[in-house]
Scaffold this active site. Structure first.
Site, short mmCIF file in Angstrom:
data_model
loop_
_atom_site.label_atom_id
_atom_site.label_comp_id
_atom_site.label_asym_id
_atom_site.label_seq_id
_atom_site.Cartn_x
_atom_site.Cartn_y
_atom_site.Cartn_z
N THR A 187 52.25 21.98 -12.83
CA THR A 187 52.95 20.72 -13.09
C THR A 187 52.90 20.45 -14.58
OG1 THR A 187 50.94 19.46 -12.83
CG2 THR A 187 52.26 19.75 -10.86
N GLU A 332 55.11 19.97 -6.47
CA GLU A 332 54.22 20.07 -5.30
C GLU A 332 55.00 20.21 -4.00
OE1 GLU A 332 53.98 18.02 -7.78
OE2 GLU A 332 51.90 17.60 -8.35
N LYS A 440 54.60 -4.42 -14.93
CA LYS A 440 54.04 -5.49 -14.12
C LYS A 440 54.10 -6.79 -14.91
CE LYS A 440 50.71 -5.49 -10.44
NZ LYS A 440 49.46 -5.02 -9.92
N TRP A 445 56.22 -6.49 -9.81
CA TRP A 445 56.75 -5.26 -10.36
C TRP A 445 58.22 -5.37 -10.73
CZ3 TRP A 445 54.50 -0.83 -6.80
CH2 TRP A 445 53.13 -0.69 -7.10
P1 AMP Z 1 58.21 17.66 -11.36
O1 AMP Z 1 57.05 18.00 -10.52
O2 AMP Z 1 58.01 17.98 -12.80
O3 AMP Z 1 59.45 18.23 -10.82
O4 AMP Z 1 58.36 16.06 -11.34
C1 AMP Z 1 58.45 15.36 -10.14
C2 AMP Z 1 58.72 13.91 -10.40
O5 AMP Z 1 59.99 13.73 -11.02
C3 AMP Z 1 58.79 13.06 -9.17
O6 AMP Z 1 57.53 12.73 -8.68
C4 AMP Z 1 59.57 11.86 -9.66
O7 AMP Z 1 58.76 10.94 -10.35
C5 AMP Z 1 60.54 12.48 -10.63
N1 AMP Z 1 61.84 12.69 -9.98
C6 AMP Z 1 62.35 13.81 -9.47
N2 AMP Z 1 63.59 13.62 -8.99
C7 AMP Z 1 63.88 12.31 -9.18
C8 AMP Z 1 65.00 11.47 -8.90
N3 AMP Z 1 66.10 11.93 -8.33
N4 AMP Z 1 64.90 10.17 -9.23
C9 AMP Z 1 63.80 9.67 -9.83
N5 AMP Z 1 62.74 10.40 -10.13
C10 AMP Z 1 62.76 11.71 -9.82
#
Ligand code: AMP
Length: 544
Positions: A187, A332, A440, A445
């Site tokens: 990640t 994940e 916040k 929120w």
């Molecule tokens: P990653 O593991 O780097 O792919 O990041 C995952 C995170 O990206 C998620 O937990 C979200 O916070 C954000 N994310 C992915 N897709 C979206 C989406 N369509 N809208 C808002 N946030 C997103």
């Protein structure tokens, strides 16, 4: 209970390649090469034959089942060969994001204990820089022929020479337990060290199957697919596997990811389907609009990784007739979690209702269970109002991190995504925020994503981020950070007035700052941590 009498054939990644070779032998893979910019093309039959040679070459190098084999490479056919060859022999493909800092890459490689690293010519310097710091590393390989071997890596091997050293492609993919690890992806780790997600053959194959459902990505044999989303980040959302099952043509842009190059490749290769993060599409649309161009074959694009602004979706759909599929997922989760496709009851929705729906991240894909919970862990209703921590579980969702502890996994078997969301009665999930990014104000929120989405509809706005900044009276208030489109004017007051009637009054940001660009992380997401640090000392105007 009685056991079923069905064959217990393991779900292996090599099975996908074997199928594609048989079922779609003449389907093409077209790639922009890193070393010379040339367009390379061959078929799935060629891919399968070369992957077998690569498998033999890996074994000849001494790579054993379970070994981690790293790549730092663009989307291209050689990377695809490694996807199948490394996992196919039971080793673990560890894709690394080149946009990370070299010290972070070295940290990740040491943590993963990579034994080999394959890089595109673009990343030869990176290979030379990190190799001395990774004790486990035995082989550095550059993805090119002898003629293009970079001067920076005199000790590295040439990938093409390794392949050519194999006299023939006679090789039988080994059979093993489908729960064996196939790929490793860290990640991005905006806070703390990155964490490794270790996919299995079973999770990868099931995820690829699920992606093919019509209400998910729905790839078909007639499609030509250009994944802009990189193969170094969550396996390009599984497209390198799904496309082979579907028999779709694969088009890889290599390092040429600017709007012009992507557009031209889409046109020349008849691309019908694409996938990427919002920032990529902003660049592409800017190029297309400025030059008065039209997409002649592109029909559908999946947008995910960050919220897809409604304004962006509308530009694609209304001006160009390209359907946008808003998706959400995470490293994940392999990564697919939800996709926004309508249900029958929405057939008569108005334009307004349609885009209110499309602002949401969509419905859970079969295989992904979702729930939202409050701070005490109590499940919240699916009413589109209650918002809480979004938790998931399913066969392609991590059960833990590679060699690292985490509190993200609950005692009752769910993974806490770190996202805050609502889910409506039709099952459409909407992310209101990343829990680290919520604002916040007065104990309540404010959803930063909604604030960004609303201002993105203003014609002068190119990019927006709403961040929490400390406030004496309210605890925190939203500060709006804006990037204007080239040549456009917009004042603070005009920007704030644009919110009137669009969000609750107390949600309207308390101030606006204009910047030339937003800081983007390695996976194209806006780095809000950086913005918060930069504007931590922001002085609110008088009376705010
Ligand atoms: P990653 O593991 O780097 O792919 O990041 C995952 C995170 O990206 C998620 O937990 C979200 O916070 C954000 N994310 C992915 N897709 C979206 C989406 N369509 N809208 C808002 N946030 C997103």
């Amino acid at each position: 209970m009685l056991h079923g009498l069905m064959m217990n054939q393991p779900l292996l990644i090599s099975g996908i390649l074997r199928f594609a070779e048989r079922a779609h032998p003449t389907r093409e893979v077209v790639s922009r090469r890193a070393e010379d910019g040339a367009l390379h093309r061959y078929t799935y039959r060629d891919l399968a034959a070369r992957a077998r040679k690569v498998a033999k070459a890996l074994i000849a190098l001494g790579i054993k089942p379970g070994d981690r084999v790293a790549t730092i490479a663009w989307n291209g056919y050689r990377h695809l060969e490694l996807y199948y060859a490394v996992s196919g022999i039971g080793a673990v493909l560890h894709t690394i994001n080149p946009r990370l800092h070299p010290t972070q890459i070295a940290w990740i490689m040491n943590h993963a204990q990579d034994t080999a690293l394959f890089v595109d010519t673009t990343f030869a310097k990176l290979l030379a820089g990190v190799a001395p710091h990774v004790a486990s590393l035995k082989h550095g390989v550059v993805l090119c022929g002898r003629a293009h071997m970079p001067a920076e890596t005199p000790d590295a091997l040439s990938y093409e020479e390794l392949v050519d050293a194999q006299e023939d492609d006679a090789f039988e993919w080994p059979e093993f337990d489908e729960n064996i690890a196939s790929c490793l992806c860290y990640t991005s780790g905006t806070t703390g060290n990155p964490r490794g997600v270790l996919y299995s053959h079973r999770s990868t194959v099931l995820h690829a199957y699920a992606a093919l459902m019509p209400d998910v990505m729905g790839l078909r044999a007639v499609d030509s697919v250009l994944p802009v989303v990189p193969m170094f980040h969550v396996n390009a959302w599984g497209v390198p596997y799904s496309a082979l099952i579907a028999g779709a043509k694969l088009v890889f842009p290599g390092p040429a990811l600017d709007g012009k190059s992507v557009f031209e490749l889409m046109q020349s290769e008849g691309v019908t389907f694409s996938a990427g993060v919002p920032t990529v599409w902003l660049g592409l649309l800017q190029h297309v609009e400025q030059n008065n161009l039209r997409f002649s074959t592109l029909k559908r694009c999946v947008i995910g990784g960050s919220a897809a602004p409604v304004a962006l979706q509308q530009r694609f759909e209304r001006e160009f007739g390209v359907e946008i599929l808003h998706a959400w997922g995470m490293t994940e989760m392999s990564p697919l979690g939800t996709l926004n496709q309508p249900i029958a009851a929405q057939a008569s929705e108005s334009e307004d209702e349609k885009y209110q729906r499309k602002a949401k991240q969509g419905r859970g894909v079969f295989g992904v269970h979702m729930r939202i919970v409050d701070e005490a862990g109590k499940e919240l209703p699916w009413d589109g109002q209650a918002f809480g921590a979004l938790q998931v579980r399913g066969p392609w969702i991590a059960s833990g991190y590679f060699r690292s502890e985490s509190g993200a996994f609950t005692a009752d078997g769910w993974f806490d995504t770190g996202d805050v969301a609502t889910i409506d009665a039709n099952g459409f999930m909407k992310i209101t925020d990343r829990n680290k990014d919520v604002i916040k104000s007065g104990g309540e929120w404010i959803g930063s994503i909604d604030l960004e989405d609303a201002i993105m509809k203003h014609p002068a706005v190119a990019m927006a981020a709403a961040i929490a900044i400390a406030h004496e009276k309210w605890g925190e208030r939203p500060l709006l950070v804006l990037v204007k489109k080239p040549g456009q004017e917009l004042s603070r007051d005009e920007a704030l007035a644009f919110y009137e009637g669009k969000v609750a009054k107390w949600w309207i940001p308390s101030d606006v700052v204009f910047v030339d660009a937003l800081p983007l992380g390695a996976t194209g997401k806006v780095l809000k941590t950086e913005l918060r640090a930069k504007f931590a000392g922001h002085r609110w105007p008088e009376g705010v």
